[in-house]
Design a protein around this motif. Sequence first.
Motif, PDB file in Angstrom:
ATOM      1  N   ALA A  50       0.752  -1.124  -0.086  1.00  0.00           N
ATOM      2  CA  ALA A  50       0.188  -0.074   0.142  1.00  0.00           C
ATOM      3  C   ALA A  50       0.638   1.245   0.089  1.00  0.00           C
ATOM      4  CB  ALA A  50      -0.980  -0.079   1.228  1.00  0.00           C
ATOM      5  N   ILE A  51       2.025   1.186   0.671  1.00  0.00           N
ATOM      6  CA  ILE A  51       2.923   2.403   0.694  1.00  0.00           C
ATOM      7  C   ILE A  51       3.472   2.582  -0.554  1.00  0.00           C
ATOM      8  CG2 ILE A  51       5.089   3.245   1.552  1.00  0.00           C
ATOM      9  CD1 ILE A  51       4.518   1.812   4.085  1.00  0.00           C
ATOM     10  N   VAL A  52       3.814   1.398  -1.365  1.00  0.00           N
ATOM     11  CA  VAL A  52       4.271   1.602  -2.729  1.00  0.00           C
ATOM     12  C   VAL A  52       3.226   2.438  -3.751  1.00  0.00           C
ATOM     13  CG1 VAL A  52       4.865   0.494  -4.731  1.00  0.00           C
ATOM     14  CG2 VAL A  52       5.760  -0.593  -2.638  1.00  0.00           C
ATOM     15  N   ARG A  53       1.786   1.927  -3.466  1.00  0.00           N
ATOM     16  CA  ARG A  53       0.952   2.587  -4.331  1.00  0.00           C
ATOM     17  C   ARG A  53       0.573   3.989  -3.796  1.00  0.00           C
ATOM     18  NH1 ARG A  53      -3.333   3.983  -2.461  1.00  0.00           N
ATOM     19  NH2 ARG A  53      -3.557   2.519  -0.816  1.00  0.00           N
ATOM     20  N   ALA A  54       0.518   4.382  -2.741  1.00  0.00           N
ATOM     21  CA  ALA A  54       0.323   5.528  -2.102  1.00  0.00           C
ATOM     22  C   ALA A  54       1.382   6.448  -2.349  1.00  0.00           C
ATOM     23  CB  ALA A  54       0.138   5.507  -0.404  1.00  0.00           C
ATOM     24  N   THR A  55       2.679   6.140  -2.451  1.00  0.00           N
ATOM     25  CA  THR A  55       3.876   7.056  -2.889  1.00  0.00           C
ATOM     26  C   THR A  55       4.281   6.999  -4.413  1.00  0.00           C
ATOM     27  OG1 THR A  55       5.183   5.220  -2.296  1.00  0.00           O
ATOM     28  CG2 THR A  55       4.715   6.736  -0.586  1.00  0.00           C
ATOM     29  N   GLY A  56       3.330   6.387  -5.141  1.00  0.00           N
ATOM     30  CA  GLY A  56       3.567   6.563  -6.684  1.00  0.00           C
ATOM     31  C   GLY A  56       4.910   5.623  -7.007  1.00  0.00           C
ATOM     32  N   SER A  57       5.177   4.352  -6.324  1.00  0.00           N
ATOM     33  CA  SER A  57       6.641   3.895  -6.451  1.00  0.00           C
ATOM     34  C   SER A  57       6.599   2.739  -7.189  1.00  0.00           C
ATOM     35  CB  SER A  57       7.312   3.682  -4.925  1.00  0.00           C
ATOM     36  OG  SER A  57       7.495   4.733  -4.214  1.00  0.00           O
ATOM     37  N   GLY A  58       5.483   2.222  -7.767  1.00  0.00           N
ATOM     38  CA  GLY A  58       5.162   1.171  -8.444  1.00  0.00           C
ATOM     39  C   GLY A  58       6.019   0.908  -9.763  1.00  0.00           C
TER      40      GLY A  58
END
Length: 337
Positions: A50-58
């Motif tokens: 979820a942190i990956v998605r929320a920070t736009g790090s995908g």
Amino acid sequence: MQSSIASQSVPAPRFLEPLAAPISDGIAPSLRKYAWFVLGWNITVVLWGAIVRATGSGAGCGNHWPLCNGEVFPTSPRIATMIEFTHRAMTGGATFTILALLIWTFRATKGRHLARITAVASTLLLLNEAFLGALLVKLGYVVNNQSLGRFIVLPIHLANTLLLLGALTLTAHFLSRDSGFMDGSVEYRYFGLTLIGLGSTIAVGVTGSLAALGDTLFPNATFAQDFAQSSPWILRLRWMHPAASLLAGIFVLGLIWASSARGSATNRQLANTVIGLLLFQFALGGLDVLLRAPTWMQILHLLGADVFWATLVVLTARLSVVPLGCPGSTCRLRAGR
């Protein structure tokens, strides 16, 4: 009216004496603790995702998978790369922990042990989880991508994640039981109501993933935009999450009431915990809307959802999978599990 689907009968009279001394399965406490650890680790992996998605790090590792920007270990990584690579490393660790749980469970249990079934299911769901994650990366369904494919694959990914956590929860639960853990020595109750309750909860998770994606793509969107015709359709779907949450809450409360959960002290405690977590989730959801979904609130909300899901799975297992001949809710199952 209580419906009961009985498993095949066995002649052993011990299963007809649920109030007698617990039946020992000889499973080492270390295996039971390890199973719960595996569940906790996978919840941590979900939160980091979820942190990956929320920070736009995908897209931190590009469209490479399983490599990161074509490398096993990224050199000179950006922040986004470090976040995405950490998630992949944690997922790799989760793979080894689940495979170890599968092997250990088969070595420590006898045939027809319910934990074997759920451990196999966990492994299959893990493989599907890896496939769906790779699909999101390879197709570019990350960061600011607004294609229809992303809105299809992401909910499927989230539903698979909940099923994986559910299977791991059941594995740990069945390993922790002192009785009612063998297929053929249990009966299945409230089957339809249980499926409705758990299915509606998964629907909440799926709509929640879409709502969270809308918050990520349009971080400055207001509540009024959810109902504006000019708004992107992903924003106009955000109302489905609170609506699904209310319906799922009704189903869950109905499951607890219809199954007479309050007839057992342990089940009553679990039921109260589920109700408390449900109310806590409603409060977090309201705060999430008022605060306009900051990243830390999204993670806290997801953590509460995962804990609620695992607790609900344990409660429904205790209510719907009971030793043969168990009168009502009076069977002795391992307390606190």
